[in-house]
Scaffold this active site. Structure first.
Site, short mmCIF file in Angstrom:
data_model
loop_
_atom_site.label_atom_id
_atom_site.label_comp_id
_atom_site.label_asym_id
_atom_site.label_seq_id
_atom_site.Cartn_x
_atom_site.Cartn_y
_atom_site.Cartn_z
N GLU A 108 1.48 -0.69 -5.24
CA GLU A 108 0.49 0.64 -5.80
C GLU A 108 1.50 1.45 -5.58
O GLU A 108 1.30 2.20 -4.97
CB GLU A 108 -0.48 0.45 -4.62
CG GLU A 108 -1.66 1.76 -5.03
CD GLU A 108 -2.11 2.67 -3.53
OE1 GLU A 108 -3.63 2.71 -4.24
OE2 GLU A 108 -2.00 2.28 -2.71
N ASP A 116 1.10 -1.23 0.01
CA ASP A 116 -0.17 -0.79 0.12
C ASP A 116 0.94 1.20 0.08
O ASP A 116 1.79 1.10 0.73
CB ASP A 116 -0.68 -0.16 1.19
CG ASP A 116 -1.96 1.16 1.29
OD1 ASP A 116 -2.27 1.38 0.27
OD2 ASP A 116 -1.66 1.78 2.47
#
Length: 701
Positions: free
Chosen positions: A467, A438
């Site tokens: 990400e 993340d």
């Protein structure tokens, strides 16, 4: 070992973070510039985690005095004009330092094509092999470890491969190991090398593992260099009592070299070439009582597997602050009470494995929730022992991004934070098959490089997916395997809205190489996720069908967001399983089956443009005239092929069927539906009749 890791390739003026690995928070660490090019005044700071910025081109050696000894790190710096090709020349620094209030950089504010001036970054591939001359000293065999670099110009460059130079760097960790074992210094081979494409190192200089890194360098007359993302390969000794002879082929050994193994270090796991991902937003995926969610998800695993996917991405499963998305974590070492206990989670993973699904764990390394015990103690308390574990603004509020009020950014320059996050990795990595990382752009590169080495040393097939929006080519340099392709996502949305022609999706795929990603990088292709409005809500059913087919037929790793396969319209709402559109599910099942059965559609297949014409019998007509509910810009055709198969794919985003003449000899049957799809118009021109997608074999010559 506290050594800071692989060598760095930087632009002058580009900042990089330096950190000891596997740190002891109570240990003493001191940095120094051990060697530098003439004229350099570059320095390092006094803290254990510090920064370095090269000020002139050349080779630097940075020293780290650590509890386990003295370590050296090579930094190879190039002149700075190539920085504009990538964000901060390949690091995430510029993204992390941007104005958090800039909506254009926020999630959802996706960038279109990046601007570049002059030649873009070249690319490079490094392979290793072992050549033997005969028997040498006791316990050794004469020969060389050969590292061969294959440079490739940027697709938009005017240079040829022959115009490119290559710079090799031997990994300092392995130099240290070789010297400690009394071997010849493998770095000496750099001075003896006469071939700019190969580095030859005597086998008696090879320690248990020898890693070599390289970049390609493009130089225009009178201009500063453009430098590739680095690639790397390794030669490793295989213990005499090691791998069984039957495993030699899988290990990459050759019959002539039973005691060495060669491998490339930046390739994604082999299984990702055929991978397809299914994202589960864990708190709304299954209708379950408090604490029974893991069991309820496990009950649906057979149905997920039957769809045809093979990888399960679960949004965060750890203890959180009560917000439904789960990314505000309060306990990094235990599962969330609302989902179930640790045993329930492990049972879910085992069920997934039993059904042929690998599992990706959503790893959050940028922040904690403000309800975390560290933050509660540190907030407005300068004397807290946890105060230095967070970033702080002048206002006294914690550092954060995009006005996110419930999280606090961790201070990755703090050794306690580093130690903590490494312990989190050790806790969960053994249970799963990969991490989806993340906010990867918000965490220093040095941490991701350490994470990669840490998990890959245990399991080479462990997947790391970032990400990072927009994607960054440098994140494939010893950090991640698969990258979120927000550029393709954005372009598919533009096509679905009618704002861009369908052919622009090919431009989005081409951009990967144009901005410097190496050919071995892979990309996650998606049209929906838990952060975005459902595609069909924004663009309609017809475009959604074509966009879903696009991610299955373009080169990458396709992802289905839970509910996408049944026509779900709510982004994070409870999945309406009782109102599933079976026609949508059946379409995804056919697409996934077609992709599995035809590897030319996967990441390894070539993508090529073809001439095609929509709703016209005249192959020379320009411009093509729209017909009925189909505009030519609604359609794109392209070619996918590998050594075994040659296919043409036609995508139609329009609400009506299109008839498309493709300037190739092709078959008559659509591989997705199994039905004949070729019709002839009044002039006898053969056309592929396509609703949302048709995949047709190209006739061999």
């Amino acid at each position: 070992m506290h050594h800071p890791g692989p060598p760095r390739f930087l632009a002058t003026g580009e900042r990089t973070e330096l950190a000891p690995r596997d740190p002891d928070p109570d240990g003493r660490y001191a940095w120094r510039v051990a060697d530098a090019p003439p004229g350099s005044e570059a320095t390092v700071g006094d803290a254990p985690v510090t920064e370095f910025t090269p000020d002139v081109p050349g080779r630097y050696l940075l020293g780290l005095d650590a509890p386990d000894g003295d370590h050296l790190l090579t930094v190879r710096a190039f002149a700075a004009s190539y920085e504009g090709v990538d964000v901060a020349g390949g690091s995430g620094t510029a993204i992390r330092d941007r104005d958090a209030g800039d909506a254009g950089d926020a999630p959802g504010g996706y960038a279109a094509r990046e601007r570049r001036e002059g030649d873009g970054r070249p690319r490079v591939r490094v392979d290793a092999r072992v050549e033997f001359d005969g028997d040498g000293a006791a316990g050794e065999r004469d020969g060389e470890a050969v590292f061969a670099a294959t440079p490739t110009p940027n697709p938009e460059s005017t240079l040829d491969a022959a115009d490119l130079a290559v710079t090799f760097v031997v990994d300092d960790r392995d130099v240290e190991s070789a010297v400690a074992a009394g071997r010849t210094n493998p770095r000496d081979a750099l001075d003896a090398s006469t071939d700019g494409r190969e580095l030859r190192i005597p086998l008696d200089a090879v320690p248990d593992r020898l890693r070599v890194h390289a970049v390609a360098v493009a130089r225009d007359s009178g201009a500063d260099p453009r430098v590739s993302v680095a690639d790397a390969a390794a030669v490793e000794r295989v213990p005499a009592d090691g791998r069984p002879a039957g495993d030699a082929g899988e290990a990459g050994l050759t019959p002539d070299a039973p005691d060495f193994e060669t491998r490339r270090l930046n390739d994604p796991p082999e299984w990702t070439e055929g991978a397809s991902v299914y994202e589960v937003f864990v708190r709304t995926f299954a209708d379950a009582e408090e604490g029974e969610t893991f069991d309820a998800i496990a009950d649906r695993i057979p149905r997920i597997a039957a769809l045809g996917v093979d990888t399960l991405w679960l949004t965060p499963v750890l203890g959180h602050d009560g917000k439904p998305h789960g990314y505000n974590i309060v306990d990094f070492f235990d599962t969330a009470d609302d989902l179930g206990d640790r045993e329930d989670f492990e049972a879910l993973v085992e069920t997934a494995h039993d059904h042929g699904l690998r599992v990706l764990f959503d790893f959050v390394a940028n922040h904690t929730a403000r309800d975390h015990e560290w933050f509660r103690d540190a907030y407005r308390n300068p004397d807290s022992p946890y105060r230095d574990r967070y970033e702080w603004q002048e206002s006294g509020e914690p550092g954060t991004y995009f006005d996110w009020e419930l999280i606090a950014n961790l201070n990755h320059a703090n050794l306690d934070v580093r130690r903590f996050l490494l312990d989190v990795i050790d806790e969960w990595a053994p249970l799963v098959d990969g991490f989806r990382c993340d906010m990867a752009w918000a965490v220093p590169d040095s941490f991701w490089r350490e994470l990669r080495d840490r998990v890959k040393d245990i399991d080479r097939e462990f997947l790391l997916m970032d990400e990072t929006i927009p994607y960054i080519p440098g994140f494939h340099e010893g950090m991640f395997d698969v990258h979120f392709d927000a550029t393709l996502y954005f372009q598919l949305r533009q096509v679905g809205r009618g704002a861009e022609p369908a052919a622009s999706v090919l431009d989005a795929v081409d951009q990967r190489a144009e901005i410097g990603f190496p050919d071995h990088a892979e990309f996650l292709q998606y049209i929906e996720n838990h952060d975005e409005t459902r595609y069909r809500v924004e663009c309609g059913d017809a475009a959604a069908a074509a966009a879903g087919a696009a991610i299955m037929t373009l080169p990458g790793v396709p992802m289905v967001y839970a509910g996408q396969e049944i026509g779900q319209r709510g982004r994070r709402d409870a999945i309406a399983w009782d109102h599933a559109r079976e026609d949508v599910r059946e379409r995804y099942e056919r697409l996934l089956a077609t992709r599995r059965e035809h590897p030319a559609l996967g990441p390894a297949g070539d993508l090529a443009r073809v001439d095609y014409h929509v709703a016209s019998g005249d192959l020379t007509e320009r411009p093509i005239v729209a017909s009925g509910d189909v505009h030519p810009d609604d359609v794109v055709a392209f070619r996918r092929r590998d050594g075994d198969e040659d296919l043409v794919v036609v995508l139609n985003f329009a609400p009506a069927d299109a008839s498309v003449a493709v300037d190739l000899d092709h078959g008559e049957r659509d591989l997705v539906t199994g039905a004949e799809c070729v019709v002839a118009d009044a002039d006898g021109t053969e056309r592929i009749r396509v609703g949302d997608v048709a995949v047709v074999p190209v006739d061999s010559e």
